[in-house]
Write a protein that holds these residues in place. Structure first.
Motif, PDB file in Angstrom:
ATOM      1  N   ALA A   1     -69.292  -9.440 -52.438  1.00 52.39           N
ATOM      2  CA  ALA A   1     -69.921  -9.242 -53.522  1.00 52.39           C
ATOM      3  C   ALA A   1     -70.948  -8.190 -53.094  1.00 52.39           C
ATOM      4  CB  ALA A   1     -70.450 -10.561 -54.064  1.00 52.39           C
ATOM      5  N   ARG A   2     -71.340  -7.820 -52.222  1.00 49.50           N
ATOM      6  CA  ARG A   2     -72.536  -6.983 -51.948  1.00 49.50           C
ATOM      7  C   ARG A   2     -72.123  -5.715 -52.199  1.00 49.50           C
ATOM      8  NH1 ARG A   2     -77.147  -8.365 -49.524  1.00 49.50           N
ATOM      9  NH2 ARG A   2     -77.424 -10.604 -48.586  1.00 49.50           N
ATOM     10  N   LYS A   3     -73.067  -4.860 -52.839  1.00 42.66           N
ATOM     11  CA  LYS A   3     -72.506  -3.733 -53.546  1.00 42.66           C
ATOM     12  C   LYS A   3     -72.004  -2.857 -52.473  1.00 42.66           C
ATOM     13  CE  LYS A   3     -74.705   0.162 -56.297  1.00 42.66           C
ATOM     14  NZ  LYS A   3     -75.828   0.568 -56.812  1.00 42.66           N
ATOM     15  N   ALA A   4     -72.603  -2.522 -51.199  1.00 37.18           N
ATOM     16  CA  ALA A   4     -72.237  -1.619 -50.120  1.00 37.18           C
ATOM     17  C   ALA A   4     -70.752  -1.908 -49.662  1.00 37.18           C
ATOM     18  CB  ALA A   4     -73.132  -1.571 -49.119  1.00 37.18           C
ATOM     19  N   SER A   5     -70.668  -3.415 -49.620  1.00 42.32           N
ATOM     20  CA  SER A   5     -69.356  -3.939 -49.135  1.00 42.32           C
ATOM     21  C   SER A   5     -68.348  -3.637 -50.020  1.00 42.32           C
ATOM     22  CB  SER A   5     -69.441  -5.398 -48.751  1.00 42.32           C
ATOM     23  OG  SER A   5     -70.382  -5.324 -47.681  1.00 42.32           O
ATOM     24  N   VAL A   6     -68.875  -3.923 -51.364  1.00 48.92           N
ATOM     25  CA  VAL A   6     -67.737  -3.633 -52.403  1.00 48.92           C
ATOM     26  C   VAL A   6     -67.148  -2.260 -52.605  1.00 48.92           C
ATOM     27  CG1 VAL A   6     -67.331  -3.621 -55.050  1.00 48.92           C
ATOM     28  CG2 VAL A   6     -68.315  -5.664 -53.849  1.00 48.92           C
ATOM     29  N   ALA A   7     -68.238  -1.271 -52.186  1.00 52.45           N
ATOM     30  CA  ALA A   7     -67.766   0.167 -52.210  1.00 52.45           C
ATOM     31  C   ALA A   7     -66.880   0.399 -51.101  1.00 52.45           C
ATOM     32  CB  ALA A   7     -69.320   0.912 -51.996  1.00 52.45           C
ATOM     33  N   LEU A   8     -67.032  -0.219 -49.822  1.00 55.38           N
ATOM     34  CA  LEU A   8     -66.270  -0.031 -48.982  1.00 55.38           C
ATOM     35  C   LEU A   8     -64.898  -0.478 -49.245  1.00 55.38           C
ATOM     36  CD1 LEU A   8     -67.960  -0.995 -45.560  1.00 55.38           C
ATOM     37  CD2 LEU A   8     -67.019   1.025 -46.225  1.00 55.38           C
ATOM     38  N   MET A   9     -64.715  -1.572 -49.809  1.00 51.88           N
ATOM     39  CA  MET A   9     -63.514  -2.062 -50.376  1.00 51.88           C
ATOM     40  C   MET A   9     -62.814  -1.282 -51.306  1.00 51.88           C
ATOM     41  SD  MET A   9     -62.824  -5.039 -48.314  1.00 51.88           S
ATOM     42  CE  MET A   9     -61.721  -6.275 -49.460  1.00 51.88           C
ATOM     43  N   ASP A  10     -63.584  -0.631 -52.273  1.00 50.59           N
ATOM     44  CA  ASP A  10     -63.074   0.223 -53.186  1.00 50.59           C
ATOM     45  C   ASP A  10     -62.489   1.531 -52.437  1.00 50.59           C
ATOM     46  OD1 ASP A  10     -63.606  -1.533 -55.298  1.00 50.59           O
ATOM     47  OD2 ASP A  10     -65.411  -0.501 -55.778  1.00 50.59           O
ATOM     48  N   ALA A  11     -63.010   1.969 -51.693  1.00 46.50           N
ATOM     49  CA  ALA A  11     -63.094   3.093 -50.893  1.00 46.50           C
ATOM     50  C   ALA A  11     -61.451   2.831 -50.199  1.00 46.50           C
ATOM     51  CB  ALA A  11     -63.855   3.714 -49.939  1.00 46.50           C
TER      52      ALA A  11
END
Length: 248
Positions: free
Chosen positions: A232-242
């Protein structure tokens, strides 16, 4: 298969001026065979097909391994000549179905895979005698009721391609959703939305494999309960999205 001496004896009779028909009648060897020996005496050496293991396309294998651990199974052919690999994919995700079939074709030495429609889902299926070797986690019973441990060669592939492995697990047993909450701002309730990823699996071993891969790529995660992992953390979600993205 006729040995070399038999071939030479037949050709020697032909060399005496005998017709192919008479030599065939005397020796019991077909005229077509004798005729082919006049062109090439030595039998062709049949080369054994190359061993397809370990899989050369490691990216496809890491993805397919994730899919298999989530929604895959292996069953034997009734005549015992090979095995079927089946991975269930919901009708809602045509992109996933396509990606699954592409990965299967890349790993199966025959390059073949097909789809069968069931109630609410599609089974992507591929036949090969090699599937138990590619997926040694295959065994009787449900995956969460037996030990799931990667072989060293599998772990090496996952270590080299962790995102493909994570992507396969999320595409099989995970999802990307949008959560929302409200906050009081200036005396007014405001709604905030934020994305997060979930993986749900009953196997503690598969959960461990997933979280170990997340640790490797720097994704922070939390265990919601014994079978749910949340990112759920923003930076980790961004990694998953990428690297993973939502199913489609």
């Amino acid at each position: 298969m006729y040995d070399l001496s038999t071939r030479k004896r037949a050709l020697a009779l032909v060399a005496q001026g005998r017709s192919l028909n008479s030599v065939s009648q005397e020796t019991g060897i077909s005229r077509a065979a004798i005729r082919s020996w006049q062109v090439r005496l030595e039998p062709l050496v049949r080369m054994a097909p190359p061993d397809p293991w370990p899989p050369s396309d490691e990216c496809s294998y890491a993805y397919l391994l994730g899919l298999y651990l989530g929604d895959g199974c292996i069953s034997g052919h009734p005549r015992g000549t090979g095995h079927y690999l089946r991975i269930a994919c919901a009708n809602s995700w045509p992109g996933l179905i396509e990606a699954c079939e592409i990965a299967m074709r890349a790993i199966n030495p025959t390059g073949r895979a097909f789809r069968t429609q069931a109630q609410g889902y599609v089974s992507v299926v591929s036949y090969s005698r090699h599937w138990p070797r590619f997926f040694p986690q295959h065994g009787p019973g449900k995956k969460h009721e037996r030990r799931i441990v990667l072989e060293p060669w599998q772990q090496a592939i996952v270590d080299a391609h962790p995102w493909e492995f994570i992507r396969g697990l999320v595409h099989s047993d995970g999802c990307r959703i949008t959560n929302w909450t409200t906050r009081l701002v200036g005396g007014e309730q405001k709604r905030y939305e934020y994305p997060r990823y979930f993986l749900t699996n009953l196997s503690a071993d598969i959960i461990r494999l997933f979280t170990t891969a997340l640790d490797q790529v720097g994704v922070e995660w939390k265990k919601a309960n014994t079978r749910n992992i949340s990112v759920a953390r923003k930076a980790s979600v961004a990694l998953m999205d990428a690297h993973v993205g939502p199913k489609y």
